[in-house]
Design a protein around this motif. Structure first.
Motif, PDB file in Angstrom:
ATOM      1  N   VAL A  65      42.247  44.647  48.172  1.00 37.55           N
ATOM      2  CA  VAL A  65      42.177  45.832  47.304  1.00 37.55           C
ATOM      3  C   VAL A  65      43.341  45.838  46.316  1.00 37.55           C
ATOM      4  O   VAL A  65      43.175  46.148  45.118  1.00 37.55           O
ATOM      5  N   ALA A  66      44.537  45.480  46.796  1.00 40.27           N
ATOM      6  CA  ALA A  66      45.709  45.447  45.923  1.00 40.27           C
ATOM      7  C   ALA A  66      45.553  44.402  44.831  1.00 40.27           C
ATOM      8  O   ALA A  66      45.934  44.641  43.663  1.00 40.27           O
ATOM      9  N   VAL A  67      44.993  43.231  45.176  1.00 39.36           N
ATOM     10  CA  VAL A  67      44.775  42.183  44.176  1.00 39.36           C
ATOM     11  C   VAL A  67      43.779  42.652  43.119  1.00 39.36           C
ATOM     12  O   VAL A  67      43.965  42.425  41.903  1.00 39.36           O
ATOM     13  N   GLN A  68      42.714  43.337  43.568  1.00 38.00           N
ATOM     14  CA  GLN A  68      41.727  43.850  42.613  1.00 38.00           C
ATOM     15  C   GLN A  68      42.376  44.834  41.628  1.00 38.00           C
ATOM     16  O   GLN A  68      42.180  44.751  40.405  1.00 38.00           O
TER      17      GLN A  68
ATOM     18  N   ASN B 258      44.685  46.200  36.378  1.00 41.99           N
ATOM     19  CA  ASN B 258      45.804  46.807  35.657  1.00 41.99           C
ATOM     20  C   ASN B 258      46.410  45.826  34.652  1.00 41.99           C
ATOM     21  O   ASN B 258      46.835  46.232  33.554  1.00 41.99           O
ATOM     22  N   GLU B 259      46.487  44.543  35.049  1.00 39.31           N
ATOM     23  CA  GLU B 259      47.000  43.544  34.108  1.00 39.31           C
ATOM     24  C   GLU B 259      46.098  43.446  32.880  1.00 39.31           C
ATOM     25  O   GLU B 259      46.582  43.381  31.730  1.00 39.31           O
ATOM     26  N   ALA B 260      44.773  43.438  33.120  1.00 35.23           N
ATOM     27  CA  ALA B 260      43.829  43.360  31.991  1.00 35.23           C
ATOM     28  C   ALA B 260      43.931  44.595  31.105  1.00 35.23           C
ATOM     29  O   ALA B 260      43.932  44.498  29.856  1.00 35.23           O
ATOM     30  N   VAL B 261      44.041  45.768  31.708  1.00 32.59           N
ATOM     31  CA  VAL B 261      44.161  47.000  30.931  1.00 32.59           C
ATOM     32  C   VAL B 261      45.457  47.003  30.133  1.00 32.59           C
ATOM     33  O   VAL B 261      45.508  47.412  28.957  1.00 32.59           O
TER      34      VAL B 261
ATOM     35  N   ASP C 227      35.512  38.049  37.849  1.00 30.45           N
ATOM     36  CA  ASP C 227      35.576  36.629  38.226  1.00 30.45           C
ATOM     37  C   ASP C 227      36.976  36.264  38.731  1.00 30.45           C
ATOM     38  O   ASP C 227      37.136  35.522  39.709  1.00 30.45           O
ATOM     39  N   ARG C 228      37.987  36.792  38.040  1.00 22.83           N
ATOM     40  CA  ARG C 228      39.351  36.498  38.466  1.00 22.83           C
ATOM     41  C   ARG C 228      39.632  37.078  39.845  1.00 22.83           C
ATOM     42  O   ARG C 228      40.253  36.421  40.703  1.00 22.83           O
ATOM     43  N   VAL C 229      39.160  38.303  40.098  1.00 17.30           N
ATOM     44  CA  VAL C 229      39.342  38.925  41.408  1.00 17.30           C
ATOM     45  C   VAL C 229      38.596  38.146  42.483  1.00 17.30           C
ATOM     46  O   VAL C 229      39.123  37.906  43.576  1.00 17.30           O
ATOM     47  N   GLU C 230      37.376  37.732  42.184  1.00 17.23           N
ATOM     48  CA  GLU C 230      36.582  36.992  43.167  1.00 17.23           C
ATOM     49  C   GLU C 230      37.222  35.654  43.502  1.00 17.23           C
ATOM     50  O   GLU C 230      37.202  35.214  44.654  1.00 17.23           O
ATOM     51  N   ARG C 231      37.787  34.972  42.469  1.00 19.74           N
ATOM     52  CA  ARG C 231      38.478  33.705  42.749  1.00 19.74           C
ATOM     53  C   ARG C 231      39.686  33.939  43.670  1.00 19.74           C
ATOM     54  O   ARG C 231      39.964  33.151  44.579  1.00 19.74           O
ATOM     55  N   ALA C 232      40.387  35.032  43.415  1.00 17.39           N
ATOM     56  CA  ALA C 232      41.524  35.348  44.285  1.00 17.39           C
ATOM     57  C   ALA C 232      41.058  35.655  45.707  1.00 17.39           C
ATOM     58  O   ALA C 232      41.679  35.220  46.688  1.00 17.39           O
ATOM     59  N   TRP C 233      39.943  36.402  45.789  1.00 21.01           N
ATOM     60  CA  TRP C 233      39.417  36.715  47.123  1.00 21.01           C
ATOM     61  C   TRP C 233      38.957  35.448  47.857  1.00 21.01           C
ATOM     62  O   TRP C 233      39.165  35.320  49.056  1.00 21.01           O
ATOM     63  N   LEU C 234      38.315  34.537  47.104  1.00 25.28           N
ATOM     64  CA  LEU C 234      37.880  33.283  47.730  1.00 25.28           C
ATOM     65  C   LEU C 234      39.084  32.472  48.217  1.00 25.28           C
ATOM     66  O   LEU C 234      39.058  31.864  49.296  1.00 25.28           O
ATOM     67  N   THR C 235      40.148  32.471  47.411  1.00 28.84           N
ATOM     68  CA  THR C 235      41.363  31.763  47.839  1.00 28.84           C
ATOM     69  C   THR C 235      41.939  32.394  49.102  1.00 28.84           C
ATOM     70  O   THR C 235      42.347  31.693  50.048  1.00 28.84           O
ATOM     71  N   MET C 236      41.957  33.723  49.113  1.00 28.82           N
ATOM     72  CA  MET C 236      42.459  34.423  50.290  1.00 28.82           C
ATOM     73  C   MET C 236      41.577  34.152  51.501  1.00 28.82           C
ATOM     74  O   MET C 236      42.072  33.970  52.623  1.00 28.82           O
ATOM     75  N   ALA C 237      40.261  34.133  51.288  1.00 26.02           N
ATOM     76  CA  ALA C 237      39.346  33.856  52.408  1.00 26.02           C
ATOM     77  C   ALA C 237      39.555  32.448  52.943  1.00 26.02           C
ATOM     78  O   ALA C 237      39.535  32.211  54.163  1.00 26.02           O
TER      79      ALA C 237
END
Length: 436
Positions: A31-34, A39-42, A144-154
């Motif tokens: 959740v924090a990564v998302q 926030n970075e994009a905004v 996509d960036r969040v999902e890549r991070a989640w996949l890395t975390m998984a």
């Protein structure tokens, strides 16, 4: 009910704890990564929108014309100039934007419009805020960036879980293997292998149990060996009184005019004595004899003299029984000490010569009873106590039995001299420790 093996239980427990721990950390982190990536994009869109708004002429509303984004702006962005009413005047983006209406308050605003993540910035002018710049990017890029991070975390979580399972298997094996070896050793012990040995595992509880099991095995083996040897010794030792009883009866039957009543009384007396010997020896073999109490040394020596004086006198062998007072108090089974002295006197009668002397004395708080005859011989202090068959050379099984009885009472039986032959029974006093 079938129980769960320790290996499986440890594996499931450790792997379960690792999985729960990973989930507890991974969910908040995801959740924090998302939020971080959004926030970075905004923030980047706000910076771009502010740059574009500063470069946009405030007269675009009165003199409509195309507005070019300033140099250095990131590619892939939609940039448009909107009325504060939401209509697009120039640039790219949707024809109408509800988000642009919020710029009338003179502040930055961000929201997801359709498939875009958009930020609007007001265009300052002397007449107030009438225009707004809208900068947007596809929201799928953020996803996509969040999902890549989640996949890395998984992937990391799976790797950590696999490592935890591997460590759990190793730890389960390390803990279960010593217990399995203890089980095998206990089974071997139950099957009669008293030489069981357990391997050092480095686990204190398992090593302590292994040491205790080894000690139990040695003790059981020694007890069984002692009982077997004791049984053999007893059977050999009983032959002498039994042979005497049978010879007495046979002699009475074969002698003309023999007093059969006297022979029967003698046989009955010898039979009772034999029965007492059997009962005492069986109790001693089971370590269940009468409780050790103060030993009546004077009475014991008097009984010994009464039993052997007549027989030795008939053979022309004088017997002297003495006690040097005062004697130390000794706690021992009288039957065991009596059998030891009988074996020693019988041994002196059979293998020695001349006078037999039994002397009880105090040596440093312990009781010493010497049995000496006038014979000599090349006797070895240890081999004389070895068990031999009745037909072999040496002193037979009687001395081995006597030594076993002495050790069972916490004492020792030693050959103290061979010229003249002297055997010494040592018994610790009540205030001293047993001989080891």
């Amino acid at each position: 009910m079938e129980s769960t093996p320790l290996r499986r239980r440890l594996l499931v427990a450790i792997a379960g704890i690792a999985a729960v721990t990973i989930m507890l950390f991974a969910l908040p982190l995801g959740v924090a990564v998302q939020r971080l990536y959004r926030n970075e994009a905004v923030t980047e869109l706000e910076r771009d929108a502010t740059v574009v708004a500063a470069a946009t002429p405030d007269d675009v509303l009165s003199r409509p014309r195309s507005v070019r984004p300033p140099a250095g702006l990131r590619s892939g962005l939609d940039v448009g100039v909107y009325r504060t009413g939401g209509q697009r005047l120039a640039g790219s983006g949707p024809v109408g934007s509800a988000l642009a209406t919020h710029a009338a308050d003179g502040r930055l605003h961000e929201a997801v419009e359709g498939v875009d993540l958009a930020v609007v910035a007001p265009v300052p002018s002397d007449q107030g805020v009438a225009l707004a710049v809208r900068v947007s990017m596809p929201v799928d890029k953020v996803h996509d960036r969040v999902e890549r991070a989640w996949l890395t975390m998984a992937g990391l979580a799976v790797a950590v879980l696999a490592l935890a399972v591997g460590l759990a298997r190793r730890q389960a094996s390390r803990l279960a293997t010593p217990l399995e070896r203890l089980t095998q050793a206990a089974q071997a012990l139950g099957e009669g292998d008293f030489s069981v040995r357990t391997r050092h595992s480095g686990i204190r509880e398992a090593d302590t149990a292994g040491v205790a099991l080894e000690a139990t095995g040695r003790r059981l083996g020694q007890m069984l060996d002692r009982e077997r040897a004791f049984s053999a010794d007893v059977s050999h030792q009983l032959r002498t009184p039994l042979t005497g009883l049978l010879l007495g009866l046979e002699g009475a039957l074969q002698r003309p005019g023999a007093d059969h009543s006297a022979a029967l009384r003698t046989a009955l007396e010898r039979g009772r004595r034999l029965e007492e010997i059997i009962d005492d020896l069986l109790l001693l073999a089971r370590d269940a004899g009468p409780e050790r109490g103060p030993l009546d040394v004077a009475g014991l020596l008097a009984d010994l003299e009464a039993q052997w004086h007549g027989r030795l006198a008939a053979e022309g062998r004088p017997l002297t029984v003495e006690a040097e007072e005062p004697l130390p108090e000794v706690a021992a089974a009288a039957s065991a000490v009596q059998h030891i002295l009988e074996v020693l006197v019988d041994n002196a009668t059979r293998h020695g010569r001349g006078r037999i002397t039994v002397l009880a004395s105090d040596i440093g708080g312990a009781l010493a009873i010497d049995v000496t005859d006038e014979g000599t011989g090349p006797l070895d202090a240890e081999s004389v106590f070895e068990r031999r068959s009745a037909g072999g050379e040496g002193h037979g099984i009687g001395l081995a039995l006597a030594r076993s009885l002495a050790e069972a009472e916490g004492g020792r039986l030693v050959l103290r001299g061979s010229a003249p032959t002297t055997f010494t029974l040592l018994l610790p006093g009540s205030a001293s420790e047993a001989y080891t």
